[in-house]
Design a protein around this motif. Structure first.
Motif, PDB file in Angstrom:
ATOM      1  N   HIS A   6      45.192  53.468  11.540  1.00  0.00           N
ATOM      2  CA  HIS A   6      46.334  53.369  12.783  1.00  0.00           C
ATOM      3  C   HIS A   6      46.914  54.667  13.024  1.00  0.00           C
ATOM      4  N   GLY A   7      47.548  54.689  14.129  1.00  0.00           N
ATOM      5  CA  GLY A   7      48.318  56.016  14.503  1.00  0.00           C
ATOM      6  C   GLY A   7      47.361  57.329  14.621  1.00  0.00           C
ATOM      7  N   ASP A   8      48.079  58.437  14.414  1.00  0.00           N
ATOM      8  CA  ASP A   8      47.186  59.573  14.941  1.00  0.00           C
ATOM      9  C   ASP A   8      46.158  60.018  13.795  1.00  0.00           C
ATOM     10  N   ARG A   9      45.221  60.453  14.055  1.00  0.00           N
ATOM     11  CA  ARG A   9      44.013  60.865  13.405  1.00  0.00           C
ATOM     12  C   ARG A   9      44.645  62.152  12.511  1.00  0.00           C
ATOM     13  N   PRO A  51      43.892  57.346   7.420  1.00  0.00           N
ATOM     14  CA  PRO A  51      44.674  56.389   8.222  1.00  0.00           C
ATOM     15  C   PRO A  51      43.814  55.457   9.157  1.00  0.00           C
TER      16      PRO A  51
END
Lengths: 272, 331
Positions: B270-273, B268
């Motif tokens: 965006h957001g958490d890795r 991803p």
């Protein structure tokens, strides 16, 4: 002491092709075992930078230090010294394999060149170990390159590059041509290789999601210059340069806002 | 009922592919390519066709134009704006490609004659339909303006090599839409472009399609792109459709293990890795696929029942899915 010296140090790199300045004052450092992303689109100078690192292009000016020592010149000795420390992986490795050699023979080639004192048996053992490390079967090792899939060929290219235990691997769009499911396999392989061997990566890519996964720090290039640099995570969460914002918003996501992309483009044009 | 739905209730779909099975050769040497592919594109609708190498997504899109590999045998039904493509003769197919269905490809340079001027390229389709040359030239100019080509009048006289890839793809899009087709088949139209150029070309494509009410079949390997721009998405694997879902639902509630695996394999931005999970093995074509469910040799949920027969398509949540245990595919 070596752990404190950057394994790769680039400063004020410039490359001109006639009137065109492809790389314009690029500099960065890479510590042993670290991973640096070079992000950019076509014409950004990212590939030219990578080629200079690998010695495939000579810079017009600027310096490249490998393990603290300048690498210059195109003599056989200089090229061997550089190749021993730094190896490069391309988007499609097909062109870099001799079609008449088996994969195992191709993987053995750099070992033969750089470690001539190694016995044939030791070399074969090392090749078998490398193929196993990148997840290629003995059968794949005995095949010519045309019989391998794109993902397998990329594994073979990685095995060949790792054979002489270089300190730095430069990967130029190395997973861009692969299917998503295969790309994940190669990324996972690169993760574990770095963890196990302490090799450092310069990962050249247009794909921010992949760069986020594989790198700790990154530079964003546009028109030959670095426009933003820092921790990869920070750049992606809080981009400072309008070009970085445009790049980020251009990535399709659920609820993709194309008007926002157009606004970013206008902001970028206005900033010049 | 929206205007669009009301309209589609009376007029036929822009594209209907129903149970399309395709193969080359016969007997023991037969090579199967597609198996029972069903795809529908309503008027003005954007429909994604997503898959990896060998999934048959390009073959399916080409079938809409009656373009089949040499020696291929097709069964099932392919209908474009009411025209039966499989039964159509040479002249009818030519007429179909000229007026009702257009296609754009990944590489605009392969689609456009390098020695002819862009103006000729844009007017030839119109001239073939009997539009007078002066009127065709005016339309071409208008199209170039719409797709955002700078100095459109000058562009008409220029050759393809004088344009960048992104600009030339805009020219090709202008050409594809010049005949106001019922359906536009877009086969990886932005894959060769830079990410920022891709976003601009997609914005253009969506706008042109919206104002004209053209149905679009968008073929891509990029699940994120398909989910971001498509009303509905079909996921293909080894010559079959394995899931059909609304674009927005694919991410929140994938119903096929393959769809879920694809999502988990892409990192991803965006957001958490999150950790990526690689799918073991490699994508298959229909000819190489195992019996029963073609994905079963790579599927973490596969059991003995998956080998018995090709799973029938059934409703699960908002998806139609060809899997025997979609209830176990929770994200």
């Amino acid at each position: 002491m070596t752990s404190e010296t950057p394994v790769l140090s680039v400063s004020s790199l410039v490359k001109r092709f006639g009137d065109v300045t492809a790389v314009d004052g690029v500099g960065f450092e890479l510590m042993p075992g670290a991973s640096l992303g070079i992000v950019g689109e076509s014409g950004s100078g990212k590939t030219t930078t990578a080629r200079i690192l690998a010695g495939l292009d000579e810079p017009t000016s600027g310096t490249v230090l490998l393990a603290g020592e300048p690498v210059t010149g195109r003599s056989r000795r200089a090229r061997l010294h550089r190749a021993r420390l730094l190896q490069m992986i391309f988007q499609d490795p097909y062109g870099s394999f001799d079609p008449r050699q088996t994969i195992a023979e191709s993987v053995a080639e750099p070992i033969r060149l750089h470690l001539p004192d190694l016995s044939g048996a030791d070399r074969r053992a090392r090749v078998a170990e490398l193929l196993d490390q990148v997840g290629l079967s003995e059968r794949a090792g005995g095949s010519p390159p045309r019989e391998l899939s794109g993902g397998q060929r990329q594994r073979a290219a990685i095995a060949r590059a790792l054979g002489i235990r270089p300190r730095v691997l430069v990967l130029d769009e190395a997973v861009a041509a692969l299917d998503v499911s295969i790309q994940a396999q190669i990324l996972t392989l690169l993760d574990s290789l770095r963890r196990d061997t302490g090799i450092a990566y310069v990962f050249v890519s247009h794909d921010l999601a992949v760069v986020r996964h594989i790198t700790d720090t990154a530079v964003v290039m546009r028109h030959g210059r670095i426009v933003e640099r820092g921790d990869t995570e920070t750049i992606l969460r809080d981009p400072q340069h309008p070009y970085t914002r445009l790049l980020l918003d251009s990535i399709p996501v659920p609820g993709w806002d194309l008007d926002r992309v157009a606004r970013d483009r206008r902001a970028l044009d206005a900033s010049r | 009922m929206t205007v669009l739905e009301k309209e589609s209730a009376i007029r036929p779909d822009a594209l209907g592919i129903d149970g399309l099975t395709l193969g080359i050769g016969s007997g023991a040497s037969a090579v199967p390519l597609l198996d029972g592919v069903t795809v529908r594109v309503g008027r003005g609708e954007t429909v994604g066709l997503v898959g990896e190498s060998g999934s048959g997504k390009s073959l399916t899109a080409r079938a809409a134009l009656g373009m089949f590999p040499r020696g291929a045998r097709a069964t099932g039904a392919v209908t474009v704006a009411g025209v039966d493509v499989l039964a159509a003769g040479r002249a009818a197919l030519r007429d179909l490609r000229r007026t009702r269905a257009s296609m754009i490809f990944q590489d605009p340079r392969a689609a456009i004659n390098p020695v002819r001027r862009v103006g000729d390229y844009l007017t030839e389709g119109l001239r073939a339909r009997g539009v007078p040359s002066r009127e065709a030239a005016a339309t071409a100019l208008e199209l170039l303006e719409q797709v955002g080509i700078r100095d459109p009048r000058g562009a008409l006289r220029r050759h393809p090599h004088e344009f960048s890839g992104g600009m030339l793809q805009r020219v090709v899009i202008a050409g594809a839409l010049s005949t106001e087709p019922d359906v536009l088949l877009a086969d990886e139209p932005t894959t060769a472009l830079d990410v920022t150029t891709q976003a601009e070309v997609i914005a253009l494509l969506k706008e042109m399609q919206r104002t004209r009410g053209t149905g679009m079949l968008f073929v891509t390997h990029d699940l994120d792109l398909a989910a971001a721009i498509c009303d509905r998405v079909y996921v293909m694997y080894a010559g079959r459709i394995v899931e059909e879902a609304a674009g927005t639902a694919l991410f929140s509630a994938p119903a096929h293990p393959y769809t879920k695996a694809l999502l988990e394999a892409s990192p991803p931005v965006h957001g958490d890795r999150t950790e990526i999970k690689a799918i073991k093995g490699r994508p298959r074509s229909l000819a190489e696929a195992p019996s029963g469910c073609a994905f079963r040799d790579r599927c973490p949920l596969a059991g003995d029942d998956c080998a018995a027969s090709v799973p029938a398509t059934r409703a699960h949540g908002t998806s139609a899915v060809a899997c025997v245990r979609p209830e176990e595919v929770a994200r």
